[in-house]
Design an enzyme around this catalytic site. Structure first.
Site, PDB file in Angstrom:
ATOM      1  N   ASP A 286      -5.343 -13.650   3.794  1.00  0.00           N
ATOM      2  CA  ASP A 286      -4.841 -13.420   2.438  1.00  0.00           C
ATOM      3  C   ASP A 286      -3.330 -13.342   2.516  1.00  0.00           C
ATOM      4  O   ASP A 286      -2.781 -12.688   3.409  1.00  0.00           O
ATOM      5  CB  ASP A 286      -5.412 -12.112   1.879  1.00  0.00           C
ATOM      6  CG  ASP A 286      -4.822 -11.753   0.531  1.00  0.00           C
ATOM      7  OD1 ASP A 286      -3.928 -10.870   0.481  1.00  0.00           O
ATOM      8  OD2 ASP A 286      -5.219 -12.361  -0.479  1.00  0.00           O
TER       9      ASP A 286
ATOM     10  N   GLU B 280       5.177 -11.443  -3.020  1.00  0.00           N
ATOM     11  CA  GLU B 280       5.706 -10.812  -4.234  1.00  0.00           C
ATOM     12  C   GLU B 280       7.220 -11.058  -4.337  1.00  0.00           C
ATOM     13  O   GLU B 280       7.990 -10.231  -3.880  1.00  0.00           O
ATOM     14  CB  GLU B 280       5.390  -9.316  -4.225  1.00  0.00           C
ATOM     15  CG  GLU B 280       3.894  -9.031  -4.124  1.00  0.00           C
ATOM     16  CD  GLU B 280       3.559  -7.549  -4.127  1.00  0.00           C
ATOM     17  OE1 GLU B 280       4.362  -6.742  -4.659  1.00  0.00           O
ATOM     18  OE2 GLU B 280       2.507  -7.186  -3.596  1.00  0.00           O
TER      19      GLU B 280
ATOM     20  N   TYR C 101      -2.050  -4.211 -12.422  1.00  0.00           N
ATOM     21  CA  TYR C 101      -1.684  -2.807 -12.414  1.00  0.00           C
ATOM     22  C   TYR C 101      -0.181  -2.725 -12.186  1.00  0.00           C
ATOM     23  O   TYR C 101       0.477  -3.749 -11.957  1.00  0.00           O
ATOM     24  CB  TYR C 101      -2.454  -2.024 -11.339  1.00  0.00           C
ATOM     25  CG  TYR C 101      -2.584  -2.734 -10.004  1.00  0.00           C
ATOM     26  CD1 TYR C 101      -1.490  -2.905  -9.164  1.00  0.00           C
ATOM     27  CD2 TYR C 101      -3.808  -3.239  -9.588  1.00  0.00           C
ATOM     28  CE1 TYR C 101      -1.603  -3.542  -7.954  1.00  0.00           C
ATOM     29  CE2 TYR C 101      -3.944  -3.889  -8.370  1.00  0.00           C
ATOM     30  CZ  TYR C 101      -2.834  -4.033  -7.548  1.00  0.00           C
ATOM     31  OH  TYR C 101      -2.946  -4.690  -6.348  1.00  0.00           O
TER      32      TYR C 101
END
Length: 619
Positions: A389, A393, A461
């Site tokens: 994975d 960001e 979130y």
């Protein structure tokens, strides 16, 4: 020195906000001017409506105004009626006002002019189940005629599926009605139009085996107005292997396990077993590996492979020895898999702190993929990991640092990783949920990258938090928009909708859940939108606290946009509870999503009540 509890990965969004619109009472409409028609013939300007999303407790609507004439239009105003109980809660790209159930959407200063052949759209979020009627555009009929009040067609009947194969499914539905006649139907797969047909059946082909799809229909009338979307039917194509989940109907339930949690938090892989969580999740992301010099590297070798576990802390109940070839959390995960043979584990690289290395990796994707494969598939632990994975960001945008690798950078990395890891390994990515106008979702070709990925962990979130120290207080993980939300586009429903619209299959999207809350102090009101003096105190970091602490320290006493909030003393927190998670899972299934994921295990209670809520909700 070993880290104790580095900052959580977070979405400190700084995108440009869409234009929020205050819904005005009737008195505010006094003196509203009728827009000019300029030189255009009203019969050549049309307005059409579409319900673009429906999440049960609310929906997203869109009006499109088109100038089909030969003269420019200098301004526009669309009027319509909603039945009692249906209303607009927020809007963008227009000023939306109302007098009781009569609504008006008027252009803003920058989008009123329409050249011949041009069109413009504005959207809104609403509540209720009604469809607009009595549409007028600049005082005339919205279909370009002279008779006002041409109603949009009704919703078609909820479709049924038959003849499902590995690659196709036949859909049938009940006819819609319209005062001037139904022209055709749009077939929507996972929210995106795949066909327009004149009849009430359609066979969709070219599907993937063993995959979930969600179908809805909408009707078009002779003026090309679209009506509300029908109910949905889920289709699971045959073939494609076995169900990945423990009774979750093929849905993914994935949790992040952090390597630094074994220090100050003293949260070990054994906790996954004693809490019952390991039996209720389908996948674990082990976080994080680092990205350095354009390559995948180990994040914390001591925690990963060297730390000796006592018998009391070990999954197997046996203590590590000084001379065994592999120790640390990775060896404990191996013991966990021995107890749960169907459990899949991925090694996650990057995160908030370590995403800066992806820019260098993007310069040579093949070399990056090769380095990652050699590390993840190292013979010492190749049996532990089922894939990789990447948590970047953010590509072509700003996080802790800013990246300028280009809109296709993530696609290039994903393609290279899939080529190297092959079809037998999982390749996934955690991505932004910033759906604001001009925001992070728009800065990448997520549909292109998705072709090489098994799914996206959409980080729905950390939309709002006490990095805005004075507030306004707002839920950090809103499912939907709501009146007073600080920034448009910062909610789960709009993020998922935007990714679907870009072309990402719903089955490749996982809804994100935070096992923690975000909070402010110095707050004087219970409801969202209050001012604050700074972040509330937290165990490891100001402004953030685990659910297991907050559930007793500051119990929830309200909900907004599908998320709980709590007001205690002068502190205000927002977080998800088993109840709100249950509602979010119902919504995720209604959207045809591939499942859900959460950040991260150690925020849950000792008996794993949040993991249980996700597992139960996905069934």
């Amino acid at each position: 020195m070993h880290p104790t509890d580095p900052p959580r990965k977070r979405l400190r969004h700084r995108g440009t906000a869409a234009l929020a619109t205050l819904v005005l009472p009737a008195a505010a409409l006094v003196g509203l001017a009728t827009p000019s028609h300029a030189a255009a013939d009203a019969s050549t300007v049309t307005a059409t409506y579409a319900k673009t999303q429906d999440w049960g407790s609310g929906f997203e609507g869109k009006w499109t105004i088109k100038n089909s004439g030969t003269s420019a239009v200098s301004s526009w105003a669309v009027e319509w009626d909603f039945p009692s109980g249906t209303k607009v809660t927020s809007a963008w790209d227009a000023t939306v006002t109302n007098s009781a159930d009569h609504w008006t959407g008027k252009n803003l200063s920058w989008n009123g002019s329409l050249a011949p052949g041009a069109s413009v759209s504005f959207g809104f979020n609403g509540t209720g189940s009604g469809a607009p009627t009595g549409c007028k555009l600049n005082g005339a009929s919205c279909d370009g005629g002279d008779v006002p009040g041409d109603a949009a067609p009704s919703a078609p009947g909820t479709p049924t599926a038959s003849g499902v194969t590995d690659t196709s499914a036949k859909l049938s539905w009940g006819a819609a009605t319209d005062d001037k006649g139904v022209k055709n139907y749009d077939v929507l797969r996972d929210g995106a139009k795949v066909a327009t047909v004149t009849g009430t059946s359609y066979t969709d082909t070219g599907l993937s085996a063993g995959t979930d799809y969600s179908y809805t229909m909408r009707a078009r009338d002779t003026a090309d107005q679209t009506g509300p979307v029908s109910g949905s039917v889920k289709v699971h194509t045959t073939g494609g292997g076995t169900d990945p989940g423990p009774g979750t109907g093929g849905k993914v339930n994935l949790g992040y396990f952090t390597d630094w949690g074994v220090y100050g938090r003293q949260y070990y892989p054994k906790n996954l077993e004693t809490s019952g969580s390991a039996a209720k999740v389908t996948h674990i992301n082990y976080a994080f590996g680092n990205v350095q010099g354009g390559k995948c590297t180990m994040g914390d070798s001591y925690a990963d492979t060297d730390m000796a576990y006592t018998a009391a802390n070990s999954v197997s109940g046996q203590a590590d020895t000084w001379d065994q070839p592999l120790r640390g959390a990775i060896n404990q995960l191996r013991q966990l898999k021995a107890k749960h043979p169907n459990l899949k584990i991925l090694w996650s690289f990057g995160g908030w702190t370590w995403s800066g290395g992806f820019g260098e990796a993007a310069k040579d994707p093949a070399a990056f993929a090769d380095s990652c494969y050699k590390l993840v598939e190292d013979p010492r632990w190749a049996d532990v990991f089922d894939g990789i994975d990447i948590d970047w960001e953010y590509p072509n945008a700003c996080g802790l640092s800013c990246d300028t690798s280009g809109q296709d950078a993530l696609k290039k990395l994903s393609t290279a990783l899939r080529s190297k890891f092959g079809s037998q390994n999982l390749v996934t990515a955690a991505i932004t949920a910033d759906a604001s106008s001009g925001g992070k979702i728009e800065k990448n070709d997520y549909a292109g990258a998705a072709q090489s990925l098994d799914w996206y962990n959409v980080m729905t979130y950390d939309f709002f938090g006490a990095w805005d120290a004075k507030g306004p207080t707002a839920p950090h993980s809103p499912l939907t928009s709501y009146s007073g939300i600080p920034q448009q586009g910062f909610n789960s429903a709009e993020a998922i909708a935007k990714l679907k619209a870009q072309g990402v299959p719903a089955s490749k999207l996982l809804l994100g859940i935070g096992f923690y809350g975000r909070g402010w102090t110095g707050v004087t009101q219970k409801e969202p939108g209050g001012t604050a003096t700074g972040p509330a105190a937290g165990t490891y970091e100001q402004g953030i606290e685990d659910y297991k602490v907050l559930k007793t320290k500051c119990p929830s006493n309200g909900t907004v946009a599908g998320t709980a909030y709590a007001y205690c003393g002068s502190d205000w927190w927002s977080y998800d509870t088993p109840a709100t998670i249950g509602s979010k899972m119902t919504w995720a299934k209604s959207q045809g999503l591939g499942g859900a994921f959460f950040w991260e295990f150690s925020g849950d209670t000792a008996n794993g009540e949040l993991v249980t809520a996700i597992n139960s909700g996905l069934k």
